[in-house]
Design a protein around this motif. Structure first.
Motif, PDB file in Angstrom:
ATOM      1  N   GLY A   1     -15.857   6.025  24.643  1.00  0.00           N
ATOM      2  CA  GLY A   1     -16.626   6.649  25.718  1.00  0.00           C
ATOM      3  C   GLY A   1     -17.808   7.449  25.212  1.00  0.00           C
ATOM      4  O   GLY A   1     -18.939   7.304  25.704  1.00  0.00           O
TER       5      GLY A   1
ATOM      6  N   SER B   1     -20.793   5.401  23.474  1.00  0.00           N
ATOM      7  CA  SER B   1     -21.469   4.391  24.283  1.00  0.00           C
ATOM      8  C   SER B   1     -22.545   5.021  25.154  1.00  0.00           C
ATOM      9  O   SER B   1     -22.457   6.197  25.531  1.00  0.00           O
TER      10      SER B   1
ATOM     11  N   GLY C   1     -22.441   2.151  29.017  1.00  0.00           N
ATOM     12  CA  GLY C   1     -21.424   1.131  28.803  1.00  0.00           C
ATOM     13  C   GLY C   1     -21.628   0.276  27.567  1.00  0.00           C
ATOM     14  O   GLY C   1     -20.830  -0.616  27.301  1.00  0.00           O
TER      15      GLY C   1
END
Length: 523
Positions: A384, A387, A390
Motif C-alpha cells: 500500500g 504504490s 495502485g
C-alpha cells in the motif's frame, strides 16, 4: 592434496577416519567424498570438502545455513556432479549422472518432507515401479505386503502395509521412505533434518530405527541443527563453514559449545543475547478467547518492551491461539484488544491495521511466495505505501528490500532471485523483514528458529531482543525450552487447549515448564 591453510585440521580428520576412540582400526568407509568442489556461477558452494562414512556408524553433518550441507547431500544423491574431486563407493571412484545412479550404488536420501503418493498404499509406495509380479504378470499384492512387513520388522516398527499413505504422520512417512531405501539394499542412509517436525516420542522412535540400521552395518549421515540430538545419536561429526571443511572427529571429545565455536566462531552462551527491558503499557490483551474443540478461555496481556513466550507440548493449542489473535481463524468467543481497541473477528486486515505482525510456523507454505523474488516477498506486507494510484513503485520496493537485507545481514546473490534459492535461515529473515518493514507495535512469531542453524538463531534472538528494547510487544511460540527460558520475560504454558501456568523469568525453569506442559501444575 589438502589445502595448505587447513593442513592441521585435515591431518586430524584423516587420523580420526582411521582409528576409533577405543584404539581399534576402523573398517574402510562405505562412501567417501574426496576434495569435492562445486560452484554455481560465481557462488562457491563447496571447496575441497572431504567426508568419510563408516559402516555401522551415525555421522552428523553440521554447519550454518549456507555452509554447503545441502550441496554436499545433493552431490551424494547424484543431483549435482562435482566440478572437482570425486565420490568413492567402497574405494572406487563413481560418476553419478542421476539420483538413480546413486541409489543403485546404495545411497538413499530421506528428505525432511517426504513425498509419497497419498492414494496408494504404504507397500505400493515402498515398491513403486518395482512391484513383485505373479501369474499373468499381475502385481502380487500378498508378496509385496509380506516384503514390506519384513522391512518394517527389520526397523523394529509396526506399520500396516495395506493402509493408504494419505493421513500418515510425518514420522510414519519417513519410516516408509527408510523402508523404501532398505528395499534397494541401501548401505548409506542420509537423513536431512528428519526430526524438525516430530514430537519427542516420534524422535525417540526414529533414533531406535537409526540404531537398527547401524546394527545392520548401514552408515547413517544425520543432518540436524539440534545439538542435543546429535550428541545422543551420533558417534562422529563433520563441520562445514562457508562451503569449506572445518573439522571432523569423534563427538566423545567435544561439547556443544566447542561445536558451536567450530560452526560459527562464537560461544554457545551468546545464543540468547537478551536485553534487560522495562515493561510499558499493555499493547495486546487477549480476553477469554475460545475456539470450540481447539482452545478454551485463554487470557493474557503482552506489554510494550517485553517478550512473552507461549509454551506447551505439540497440540496444546499454541499456534491456534496465535492464528486466532491475528484473525486467520475465527474464534467462537472472547476478544482481542490492541491499544484498548477491540479487533474484528477473523480479519487479518484489521489486525495488520492495528499494528500486529505475524511470522507463521511454516515459512515456506504460509510466510513466503517461493517463486517470487526476495524483494517482492520483503515488500508484500507494505504494498500500500509502496504504490502510487495502485501501481507499485519498483525503485521503492528495491530500496526497502535492500535496507532490510543490510539490517538483517541477509546472505543472497541478487534481490531479484527467487526467495526459494535462499537457505532456510535466510528465508526466515525475509519473513521477518516483511513484517518489520511495517513497523509493528505487536509481533507474533511462531517457532521463529525452527530448522535454522545456531548462528542464524543467535541473530534472530538478537533481533527479537532489540525489538523489545524499542518498545515492541513480542509474543513468541516455541517448542524449544532453552529458547523459551533464554529469551522470555514471562512464560505462559498451555495444556490441552487451556492456559495452565504463568511464570516470571526468574521463576521459569525447565522442570516447572515441562511439568505444566504435561498438566502437572504446582503452585
Amino acid at each position: 592434496m589438502w589445502p595448505q591453510r587447513t593442513q592441521s585440521a585435515r591431518n586430524s580428520a584423516v587420523k580420526t577416519f582411521q582409528h576409533r576412540g577405543d584404539g581399534t582400526v576402523d573398517r574402510p568407509p562405505v562412501v567417501a567424498l574426496d576434495e569435492v568442489s562445486k560452484s554455481f556461477g560465481a557462488v562457491r558452494a563447496l571447496s575441497g570438502v572431504s567426508l568419510r562414512l563408516l559402516p555401522g556408524e551415525a555421522h552428523a553433518l553440521l554447519g550454518e545455513n549456507g555452509a554447503g550441507k545441502s550441496t554436499l547431500i545433493k552431490t551424494l544423491a547424484g543431483v549435482h556432479r562435482p566440478d572437482a574431486g570425486q565420490v568413492l563407493v567402497d574405494g572406487s571412484a563413481q560418476r553419478f549422472t542421476s539420483p538413480a545412479d546413486a541409489l543403485a550404488a546404495g545411497i538413499a536420501i530421506i528428505y525432511q518432507e517426504p513425498t509419497l503418493f497419498g492414494d496408494l498404499s504404504v507397500a505400493e509406495n515402498v515398491f513403486m515401479g518395482r512391484q513383485p509380479l505373479g501369474l499373468g504378470r499381475r502385481i502380487d499384492v500378498a508378496t509385496m505386503h509380506a516384503r514390506t512387513s519384513e522391512l518394517f520388522s527389520r526397523l523394529g516398527v509396526r506399520l500396516d502395509p495395506a493402509r493408504p499413505a494419505r493421513g500418515l504422520s510425518i514420522a510414519d512417512q519417513q519410516l516408509v521412505e527408510i523402508a523404501k531405501a532398505l528395499s534397494f539394499d541401501a548401505r548409506v542412509i542420509v537423513m536431512d533434518e528428519p526430526t524438525a517436525a516430530l514430537s519427542a516420542h516420534e524422535v525417540q522412535r526414529l533414533f531406535g530405527v537409526v540404531q537398527a540400521l547401524r546394527e545392520q552395518d548401514a552408515a547413517v549421515l544425520f543432518v540436524s541443527h539440534r545439538l542435543d540430538e546429535v550428541f545422543e545419536l551420533c558417534q562422529r561429526a563433520t563441520v562445514l563453514r562457508d562451503g569449506e571443511f572445518v573439522w571432523s572427529g569423534e563427538l566423545s571429545t567435544e561439547t556443544p559449545d566447542s561445536l558451536v565455536r567450530r560452526m560459527v566462531g562464537r560461544e554457545l552462551s551468546q545464543l540468547f543475547p537478551k536485553q534487560d527491558t522495562t515493561a510499558g503499557e499493555v499493547l495486546l490483551s487477549v480476553q477469554r478467547l475460545t475456539r470450540e474443540g481447539v482452545f478454551t478461555d485463554v487470557s493474557f496481556d503482552v506489554h510494550a518492551g517485553e517478550i512473552v513466550a507461549l509454551s506447551g507440548l505439540v497440540g496444546a493449542g499454541r499456534s491456534e491461539v496465535a492464528r486466532a489473535v491475528f484473525g486467520i481463524d475465527r474464534p467462537d468467543g472472547g476478544a482481542v484488544v490492541v491499544r484498548g481497541r477491540k479487533l474484528k473477528y477473523g480479519s487479518p486486515t484489521a489486525a495488520m491495521a492495528a499494528g500486529i505482525g505475524f511470522v507463521p510456523e511454516d515459512r515456506r507454505q504460509q510466510g513466503l511466495v517461493m517463486d517470487a523474488s526476495i524483494e517482492r516477498n520483503t515488500a508484500l506486507a507494505s504494498l500500500g505505501r509502496l504504490s502510487t494510484f495502485g501501481l507499485l513503485r519498483r525503485r521503492s520496493e528495491r530500496a526497502l528490500a535492500q535496507d532490510w537485507a543490510v539490517k538483517l545481514r541477509l546472505k543472497f546473490a541478487k534481490l531479484s532471485d527467487p526467495v526459494g534459492v535462499l537457505s532456510g535461515g535466510n528465508q526466515q529473515k525475509v519473513v521477518l523483514a516483511k513484517w518489520l518493514a511495517r513497523g509493528p507495535s505487536v509481533l507474533i512469531v511462531d517457532e521463529p528458529t525452527r530448522g535454522i542453524d545456531v548462528g542464524t538463531k543467535a541473530e534472530v534472538h538478537r533481533l527479537l531482543s532489540e525489538l523489545a528494547g524499542q518498545g515492541v510487544a513480542v509474543l513468541m511460540i516455541s517448542s524449544e525450552l532453552p529458547e523459551v527460558l533464554g529469551m522470555a520475560d514471562r512464560v505462559l504454558v498451555m495444556h490441552e487447549g487451556r492456559l495452565v501456568e504463568e511464570l516470571s523469568r526468574a521463576d521459569a525453569t525447565e522442570e516447572r515448564v515441562a511439568l505444566a506442559a504435561a498438566g502437572q501444575v504446582t503452585r
